[in-house]
Every structure is written in structure tokens, then in C-alpha cells.
Design an enzyme around this catalytic site. Structure first.
Site, PDB file in Angstrom:
ATOM      1  N   TYR A  38      23.685 -13.663  32.608  1.00  0.00           N
ATOM      2  CA  TYR A  38      24.151 -12.370  32.136  1.00  0.00           C
ATOM      3  C   TYR A  38      24.969 -12.472  30.851  1.00  0.00           C
ATOM      4  CZ  TYR A  38      22.813 -10.612  36.739  1.00  0.00           C
ATOM      5  OH  TYR A  38      22.113 -10.283  37.858  1.00  0.00           O
TER       6      TYR A  38
ATOM      7  N   SER B   6      19.076 -18.488  35.865  1.00  0.00           N
ATOM      8  CA  SER B   6      19.388 -18.092  37.232  1.00  0.00           C
ATOM      9  C   SER B   6      20.612 -17.194  37.299  1.00  0.00           C
ATOM     10  CB  SER B   6      19.630 -19.338  38.092  1.00  0.00           C
ATOM     11  OG  SER B   6      20.189 -18.985  39.339  1.00  0.00           O
ATOM     12  N   LYS B   7      20.472 -16.059  37.963  1.00  0.00           N
ATOM     13  CA  LYS B   7      21.606 -15.168  38.181  1.00  0.00           C
ATOM     14  C   LYS B   7      22.626 -15.824  39.111  1.00  0.00           C
ATOM     15  CE  LYS B   7      18.517 -11.191  37.745  1.00  0.00           C
ATOM     16  NZ  LYS B   7      17.918 -10.035  38.421  1.00  0.00           N
ATOM     17  N   ARG B   8      22.132 -16.620  40.055  1.00  0.00           N
ATOM     18  CA  ARG B   8      23.025 -17.249  41.037  1.00  0.00           C
ATOM     19  C   ARG B   8      23.953 -18.259  40.394  1.00  0.00           C
ATOM     20  NH1 ARG B   8      18.183 -17.245  43.669  1.00  0.00           N
ATOM     21  NH2 ARG B   8      17.826 -19.430  43.120  1.00  0.00           N
ATOM     22  N   ASN B   9      23.495 -18.902  39.324  1.00  0.00           N
ATOM     23  CA  ASN B   9      24.310 -19.949  38.693  1.00  0.00           C
ATOM     24  C   ASN B   9      25.240 -19.409  37.610  1.00  0.00           C
ATOM     25  OD1 ASN B   9      23.034 -21.819  40.298  1.00  0.00           O
ATOM     26  ND2 ASN B   9      21.480 -22.326  38.760  1.00  0.00           N
TER      27      ASN B   9
END
Length: 479
Positions: free
Chosen positions: A259, A252-255
Site C-alpha cells: 500500500y 503482498s498486502k499481508r507483508n
């Protein structure tokens, strides 16, 4: 045949770990075959373009040792390597398909298509464009074009038959043509869609092996119909199973766990991260786990790729990172640790001692500031901390020990590891007690913690004479 692979990211932000793994596999396959690796920037989706993201792609790949033979900044015989700079290439190919009957102009508005989509949903059907504009009279098409009406160009997928392809990981896959949508090839703004530009560019750049995520498996039959319509050689396909956070969720990018830059900022080593990523979905066929880039080029092969999703296990990554830290030379560790010394506020302290006490203990460099926070300030602590059953120390005994140690430490001529160490051991011998019964009270008094990297001697030398004696005075006042 010279193997030519390509990595074609979109400049929409930071490098996702899944994309980075694809880049690694694409690079390693080319190099394992003595081939060439091409970098292409796919920026046809201008709405999602992020300024500076192209430089992030360059920096991330170079940081990981993924170096391209051809690309936007190094040139090559097949440039330009940025799709927006190639925009005039695609429309003639699309018009060729229209002339052949393999594509057609579509004038349907977004609103009209949404109405049909809603109607299909209401009927419980999966929406597929109904070839409405394919049935338009040719003279009507020309009239609308002459009037400058907005249009897209759609692929004309056959309604019967099947389109199959061979994948080097998943084997032979067939799709009924009637299930395939007439995808848009050229958008209203004249730019190609991602799918169409991929086919044209891969052919013109001589790409022999297309390596990408398995989410493109369902689109590949449509790509092959385009190759066949042009009479072009179809490349070999290698589709990759996804990287997952767990059995049900993608990273998840949100968590903040998706990246490359997230993990570098957390203090993971790039070599450890690359090594771990390559093993997410590939194995060398033996028990080896640790590889540098040159070893990976020799070992990598399609046979080791898995069809199953790979779980991104942070605990395993931490273990990898810790192992890489342990294998560093003292000089390498110190160089990597210096930015974290700055963040911890301990820059300028004895780096030799810091390396010796921290390298065996640190797993991720972001832990370092918390591990050494006692060096920047003496925390509050209760005198009960002096009690240690194994050492047979008590607060009362500790106070007595510290009161006797204080003047001896004050009188010490040179403040070095050797001199402090000899003083403490000599004191213990003089008193007829175990070394720990002297070391433990002093460690508590000057660090305020029961557990620290290194012991009383290292802490005292790192803090220096003045700070050590100041803390000793403060701790004695708490009894």
C-alpha cells in the site's frame, strides 16, 4: 479526437501500489496527449465496500499530484461518477441485449451452478456456464419473471468464431468464442457486475483509451462483443504488466509492502515513490531517472511501456528516496523531518545542526529516531569502546583526557558550536595530541556510541551544557 482516460478504483481499502501505478499511467497518458482524466468510483461490490475508502482514494491521488478533470467531487458532464448512484442506468441496457438475443435471463441457483462446476472439475474440464437457461421456453421465462423468481442476466457469447482486439502494448490478440464464458451482466440484487458497468460507463463517459492491468486481457474479447452488440465505438486498449515482489510473488498486502500509505508511514517521500513507480514498467527511452510531474507529462508515452512484469526493488526505492532527500533544501528537509523529531523525542533541539548532520545520512525518515536515540538517553557501554587503534586512544588515556576536560567545559561561558569546538581544539593543541584524541573520548562519553551522525561538538551542543556535563560525570563513574 480528445483523448479521455479514466481511473476506476473500488473503495475497498487503502491504495495498492499496483493500482496507484495504473492511476499514474492513466493520468500521464491523458495529459501527454492534451486529453482529460476522469475519476470514477466503482462501488458495485457492496460486500467489499469499506467506509472511508473513497476519501483515501481522493487523498492518495491528490497527494501524488494526480488531479482529475471530472469526478465525484468535482462534477462534469457525464456524472454521476459513482457507480452505485448510476444503478438505474444499467438494467435497461441489459434488457436491450436480451431483446436482441445478445443476453438472456438465468434462473439457475448458486447450488445448481456449483453442482455443474464440481461435475466439470471431476471430468477434468474448465467450467463454463452451459447456456441452460438460454434454451428455456420464452413463455416459461415470462412466467418466472412474473412470479418474481430471482434471476441474473447473462451475456450470450457466440459458440463459434473468434473475437479479437488490438492492444497498444501487447499487439493483436484473438480468442476463440467457444472458450469464453457467458458472464453475468446484472446480479440478483439488480446491480451490474464490474465487467458490464465498465463497458456501459466507459461508453457513456466517452472514454477513448482504457488503461488497466493485464489480468483483464482475457475478459476484453467479451467486452468487445458487448460494444459490437450495442453498435458502439470500441476504445483503444493499453494493458499493463503487473508489479511483482520478486520473480514469483506479487506484492503482498499481508507483508505490509503493498500500500501507498505503508511507505509514507515508513518515511518515504511521495515524490520519490511516484517517480519510482512510474519507472516500474516504463522507461523514457534515454538515461533519465529523475522526473517531476510536469516532466513526466512531457516524456510519457506508450512506446516506453514494457510487456514484462516489473520487480518492486525496495533497495532501488531506498536509493531514490535518499537521492530526493539529498536534493531537498535545508528548509524542505527540516519541514519533512519535524514529525520524526517528535517521534524521536528531540523536538526543540537545534534544527540547523540536526539538518546538517542528518540530511546527508538519512535514506528513509523512519530511520531517524534510531539514528538519534543517543540524544534522548545515554546507553550502557563498555569502557573498551574508548579504545581506537587509528586515533591511538585507550580507556586509560580517555579517562585522563575527560577528567581534564570536565572543569574546562564547566567553565565555558557560552555553549555554542564555535565555543565548544574552539575549546576542544585548543585543548588538543595544548596537549600536543591530534584533535581526534580529544574528540573521540568525549563523543563516547556523552553518546555511548562509536558511530553517530555528527561528532562530539554537535552532540554536546544538541544535548546542552547541563545534559553534557551530567553524562560526562556518569561516564567517568564507569571507569
Amino acid at each position: 479526437m480528445t483523448v479521455r482516460t479514466r481511473f476506476a478504483p473500488s473503495p475497498t481499502g487503502f491504495m495498492h501500489l499496483g493500482n496507484l501505478r495504473t492511476a499514474l499511467y492513466t493520468y500521464l497518458y491523458a495529459k501527454s496527449q492534451g486529453g482529460q482524466f476522469i475519476l470514477r468510483i466503482e462501488d458495485t461490490d457492496q460486500e467489499r465496500y469499506v467506509p472511508g475508502a473513497t476519501e483515501v482514494i481522493y487523498d492518495t491521488l491528490r497527494d501524488c499530484g494526480v488531479l482529475w478533470d471530472e469526478g465525484p467531487d468535482v462534477g462534469g458532464d457525464c456524472g454521476p461518477y459513482v457507480q452505485s448512484e448510476r444503478k438505474d442506468i444499467y438494467l435497461p441496457y441489459a434488457k436491450q441485449l436480451v431483446e436482441q438475443g445478445d443476453a438472456y435471463y438465468c434462473f439457475c441457483t448458486k447450488e445448481e451452478i456449483e453442482e455443474r462446476r464440481a461435475a466439470a472439475t471431476e471430468r477434468g474440464e474448465t467450467f463454463k456456464y452451459d447456456k441452460h437457461c438460454l434454451r428455456m421456453d420464452p413463455e416459461e421465462v415470462q412466467r418466472r419473471l412474473a412470479e418474481g423468481q430471482p434471476y441474473v442476466i447473462r451475456q450470450n457469447v457466440p459458440l463459434t468464431g473468434e473475437s479479437g482486439f488490438d492492444d497498444l502494448v501487447f499487439g493483436h490478440i484473438e480468442a476463440a468464442n467457444e472458450t469464453l464464458d457467458d458472464m453475468v451482466l446484472i446480479k440478483q440484487d439488480g446491480m451490474p457486475t464490474y465487467n458490464f458497468a465498465n463497458v456501459i460507463d466507459d461508453h457513456l463517459m466517452g472514454i477513448t483509451h482504457v488503461i488497466r492491468g493485464m489480468e483483464y486481457l482475457s475478459s476484453t474479447p467479451k467486452y468487445n462483443l458487448l460494444y459490437k452488440a450495442f453498435g458502439w465505438q470500441i476504445p483503444e486498449y493499453i494493458h499493463l504488466a503487473p508489479v511483482m515482489k520478486d520473480q514469483h510473488q506479487k506484492l503482498s498486502k499481508r507483508n505490509g509492502d503493498a500500500y501507498y500509505s505503508d511507505y509514507i508511514e515508513k518515511g518515504y517521500l511521495k515524490d520519490a515513490l511516484v517517480n519510482y513507480l512510474v519507472l516500474l514498467g516504463w522507461n523514457p527511452g534515454d538515461e533519465r531517472e529523475f522526473f517531476n510531474m510536469e516532466q513526466l507529462k512531457q516524456a510519457f508515452g506508450v512506446a516506453g511501456l514494457s510487456k514484462s512484469p516489473a520487480i518492486f526493488d525496495t533497495d532501488k526505492l531506498r536509493w531514490f528516496n535518499a537521492e530526493y532527500i539529498r536534493r531537498m533544501t535545508p528548509e524542505q528537509f527540516t519541514e519533512a523531518a519535524r514529525p520524526w523529531y517528535e517521534k524521536a523525542g528531540i523536538a526543540g533541539m537545534d534544527e540547523g545542526i540536526l539538518q546538517r548532520i542528518l540530511q546527508p545520512r538519512v535514506e528513509v525518515f523512519s530511520e531517524l529516531p534510531q539514528m538519534v536515540d543517543f540524544l534522548t538517553a545515554l546507553p550502557d557501554f563498555d569502557t573498551s569502546l574508548y579504545a581506537h587503534k587509528k586515533m591511538k586512544t585507550t580507556p586509560e588515556g580517555a579517562k585522563e583526557t575527560l577528567l581534564e576536560l570536565k572543569p574546562r567545559l564547566q567553565a565555558l561561558e557560552s555553549w555554542t558550536e564555535e565555543s565548544v569546538h574552539d575549546l576542544l581544539l585548543g585543548f588538543a593543541q595544548e596537549k600536543g595530541v591530534k584533535n581526534g584524541q580529544v574528540m573521540w573520548p568525549l563523543r563516547i562519553a556523552i553518546t555511548g556510541k562509536a558511530v553517530t551522525p555528527g561528532g562530539a561538538v554537535e552532540a554536546a551542543v544538541l544535548l546542552g551544557r547541563e545534559e553534557t556535563l551530567k553524562r560526562l560525570e556518569t561516564s567517568l563513574s564507569r571507569f
